[in-house]
Design a protein around this motif. Structure first.
Motif, PDB file in Angstrom:
ATOM      1  N   ARG A 116       3.171  -7.351  -2.585  1.00 11.12           N
ATOM      2  CA  ARG A 116       4.235  -7.282  -3.649  1.00 11.12           C
ATOM      3  C   ARG A 116       4.923  -5.923  -3.391  1.00 11.12           C
ATOM      4  N   HIS A 117       6.303  -5.885  -3.886  1.00 10.05           N
ATOM      5  CA  HIS A 117       6.600  -4.624  -3.979  1.00 10.05           C
ATOM      6  C   HIS A 117       7.591  -4.309  -5.042  1.00 10.05           C
ATOM      7  N   GLY A 118       7.272  -5.119  -6.146  1.00 10.03           N
ATOM      8  CA  GLY A 118       7.929  -4.791  -7.703  1.00 10.03           C
ATOM      9  C   GLY A 118       6.733  -5.028  -8.653  1.00 10.03           C
ATOM     10  N   ASP A 181       3.528 -10.032 -12.527  1.00 12.43           N
ATOM     11  CA  ASP A 181       4.632  -8.664 -12.675  1.00 12.43           C
ATOM     12  C   ASP A 181       3.971  -7.380 -12.783  1.00 12.43           C
ATOM     13  N   CYS A 182       2.699  -7.291 -12.170  1.00  9.15           N
ATOM     14  CA  CYS A 182       1.860  -6.158 -11.964  1.00  9.15           C
ATOM     15  C   CYS A 182       2.331  -5.197 -10.762  1.00  9.15           C
ATOM     16  N   VAL A 198      -5.892  -9.688  -2.609  1.00  8.87           N
ATOM     17  CA  VAL A 198      -5.559 -11.207  -2.210  1.00  8.87           C
ATOM     18  C   VAL A 198      -4.121 -11.384  -2.646  1.00  8.87           C
ATOM     19  N   ALA A 199      -4.082 -11.166  -4.143  1.00 11.30           N
ATOM     20  CA  ALA A 199      -2.665 -11.507  -4.520  1.00 11.30           C
ATOM     21  C   ALA A 199      -1.528 -10.675  -4.185  1.00 11.30           C
ATOM     22  N   GLY A 200      -1.731  -9.705  -3.391  1.00 13.79           N
ATOM     23  CA  GLY A 200      -0.829  -8.670  -2.903  1.00 13.79           C
ATOM     24  C   GLY A 200      -0.509  -7.501  -3.638  1.00 13.79           C
ATOM     25  N   VAL A 201      -1.431  -7.351  -4.670  1.00 18.47           N
ATOM     26  CA  VAL A 201      -1.005  -6.179  -5.677  1.00 18.47           C
ATOM     27  C   VAL A 201      -1.814  -5.010  -5.046  1.00 18.47           C
ATOM     28  N   PRO A 202      -1.200  -3.687  -4.721  1.00 19.95           N
ATOM     29  CA  PRO A 202      -1.749  -2.628  -4.365  1.00 19.95           C
ATOM     30  C   PRO A 202      -2.699  -2.289  -5.373  1.00 19.95           C
ATOM     31  N   VAL A 203      -3.868  -1.737  -4.749  1.00 23.36           N
ATOM     32  CA  VAL A 203      -4.964  -1.224  -5.475  1.00 23.36           C
ATOM     33  C   VAL A 203      -5.506   0.252  -5.323  1.00 23.36           C
ATOM     34  N   PHE A 204      -5.767   0.961  -6.539  1.00 20.88           N
ATOM     35  CA  PHE A 204      -6.073   2.456  -6.694  1.00 20.88           C
ATOM     36  C   PHE A 204      -7.536   2.178  -7.003  1.00 20.88           C
ATOM     37  N   ILE A 205      -8.554   2.848  -6.147  1.00 23.09           N
ATOM     38  CA  ILE A 205      -9.892   2.817  -6.271  1.00 23.09           C
ATOM     39  C   ILE A 205     -10.434   4.143  -6.349  1.00 23.09           C
ATOM     40  N   THR A 206     -11.223   4.308  -7.414  1.00 21.96           N
ATOM     41  CA  THR A 206     -12.287   5.667  -7.481  1.00 21.96           C
ATOM     42  C   THR A 206     -13.564   5.512  -7.122  1.00 21.96           C
ATOM     43  N   GLY A 207     -14.284   4.425  -6.763  1.00 21.66           N
ATOM     44  CA  GLY A 207     -15.632   4.446  -6.345  1.00 21.66           C
ATOM     45  C   GLY A 207     -15.627   3.860  -5.118  1.00 21.66           C
ATOM     46  N   GLU A 223       3.159   5.687  -7.802  1.00 22.55           N
ATOM     47  CA  GLU A 223       4.706   5.138  -7.476  1.00 22.55           C
ATOM     48  C   GLU A 223       4.962   4.975  -6.160  1.00 22.55           C
ATOM     49  N   THR A 224       4.107   5.352  -5.101  1.00 21.41           N
ATOM     50  CA  THR A 224       4.464   5.217  -3.721  1.00 21.41           C
ATOM     51  C   THR A 224       2.995   4.691  -3.156  1.00 21.41           C
ATOM     52  N   PRO A 225       2.509   3.590  -3.488  1.00 16.50           N
ATOM     53  CA  PRO A 225       1.267   3.080  -2.995  1.00 16.50           C
ATOM     54  C   PRO A 225       1.301   2.689  -1.505  1.00 16.50           C
ATOM     55  N   CYS A 226       0.341   2.986  -0.836  1.00 15.06           N
ATOM     56  CA  CYS A 226       0.025   2.456   0.542  1.00 15.06           C
ATOM     57  C   CYS A 226      -0.154   0.916   0.570  1.00 15.06           C
ATOM     58  N   ARG A 227       0.239   0.157   1.431  1.00 13.14           N
ATOM     59  CA  ARG A 227       0.030  -0.992   1.750  1.00 13.14           C
ATOM     60  C   ARG A 227      -0.390  -1.578   3.064  1.00 13.14           C
ATOM     61  N   PRO A 228      -1.908  -1.370   3.185  1.00  8.22           N
ATOM     62  CA  PRO A 228      -2.424  -1.308   4.608  1.00  8.22           C
ATOM     63  C   PRO A 228      -2.477  -2.407   5.284  1.00  8.22           C
TER      64      PRO A 228
END
Length: 260
Positions: A116-118, A181-182, A198-207, A223-228
C-alpha cells in the motif's frame, strides 16, 4: 525427556489440548500448575505454552540459563484458531531461517496483497500489559509514551491506538477495520504486524518479531517507510513453523525444532 508446561487461561480446554499434543510429539510429559508453582521445573528442558503469571517465572529462568534448552509455543502466525507456532530459544521465529511452505500458506487462504502506498492514519497496536511485563520485560505505558513521542516528532498524521482487549462494554473492532486507510502500523512484537504485512501495510517494529525481516525501518522514518521485497517467501517460512494439533502429536514440530 521434556517437561511440558500447560497453563490456565480463558481458553483452558484448548490450552491443555495443545500442551498434551506437544508432550506426545516430544516424547515428554505434561506438567500442571501445582507442579509449576512448586519449583520442580527449575532445571532441564522445558516447553512453555504461552506466558501467564504462572509460567512467566519459568520463562525468565529458562532465558537466563544459557545452557538450558527451552521452547515456546503459542497461537500460529496464520490460522490462529487452528495452528500453533513453536520456536526454540525465542518467543517467535526470526523470519529468516528454515524452510518455506507455500502450499501451507495457500491452504490457509493467505493472500499477500500488494504494498500500500496511501493511507491517512498510523495504527499503534498494543499488546497486553501482562505480556509486555512478563514476556518482554517492559512497561506497556512507558513503551506507548515513547512511541507516541517519536511519532509526534515524525508525522502529522492521525495516530490511532489499538488495545489488545478493549474495556468492558466496548466492541472489539476487527483488525481489518483498523487497517482500512492505514498508512503504517507500529508495534513491539504483536502478531498484528504479520497481519498488516499480509494486507500490504508497512510495519514499524520495536522488538524481536517474526515480522522484523519485513519491517519498514525506524519510527523516525514513518513518512518514508521501506517496503521490502520477498513477503511471499517470508510468509511461507512462518507457515512452515506452525502446526495443527495432529501434527504436534505426530512429532512434526519436534523433528523440526526439537533436539531429536
Amino acid at each position: 525427556m521434556t517437561a511440558l508446561v500447560a497453563y490456565p487461561h480463558e481458553w483452558r480446554r484448548r490450552s491443555v489440548a495443545v500442551a498434551d499434543c506437544l508432550a506426545i510429539g516430544a516424547g515428554g510429559r505434561l506438567a500442571g500448575e501445582a507442579e509449576m508453582l512448586s519449583g520442580v521445573l527449575a532445571a532441564g528442558p522445558v516447553v512453555l505454552h504461552g506466558c501467564s503469571p504462572v509460567t512467566a517465572p519459568l520463562l525468565a529462568a529458562a532465558r537466563r540459563a544459557a545452557d538450558r534448552p527451552w521452547w515456546y509455543a503459542d497461537k500460529g502466525y496464520f490460522g490462529r484458531r487452528s495452528m500453533v507456532r513453536v520456536t526454540r530459544g525465542r518467543l517467535q521465529h526470526d523470519g529468516f531461517s528454515g524452510g518455506a511452505r507455500a502450499d501451507r500458506l495457500r491452504d490457509l487462504g493467505v493472500d499477500i496483497a500488494p504494498w500500500r502506498h496511501g493511507g491517512r492514519h498510523v495504527l499503534v497496536c498494543l499488546q497486553s500489559e501482562q505480556w509486555m511485563r512478563d514476556a518482554e520485560e517492559l512497561s506497556r505505558r512507558d513503551w506507548l509514551a515513547w512511541v507516541l513521542a517519536l511519532l509526534a516528532l515524525a508525522t502529522d498524521r492521525e495516530i490511532r491506538v489499538r488495545t489488545k482487549r478493549p474495556p468492558d462494554g466496548i466492541e472489539h473492532r476487527p483488525l481489518a477495520a483498523d487497517l482500512a486507510d492505514c498508512w503504517a502500523v507500529v508495534t513491539h512484537t504483536s502478531n498484528c504486524a504479520v497481519e498488516a504485512l499480509v494486507a500490504g501495510v508497512p510495519v514499524f517494529i520495536t522488538g524481536n518479531s517474526a515480522a522484523s525481516p519485513m519491517a519498514a525501518g525506524p519510527i523516525s522514518a514513518i513518512e518514508t517507510p521501506c517496503r521490502p521485497d520477498g513477503r511471499e517467501e517470508w510468509a511461507a517460512r512462518l507457515a512452515a513453523n506452525q502446526w495443527t494439533l495432529d501434527e504436534l502429536a505426530a512429532g512434526d514440530w519436534w523433528r523440526q525444532v526439537g533436539e531429536g
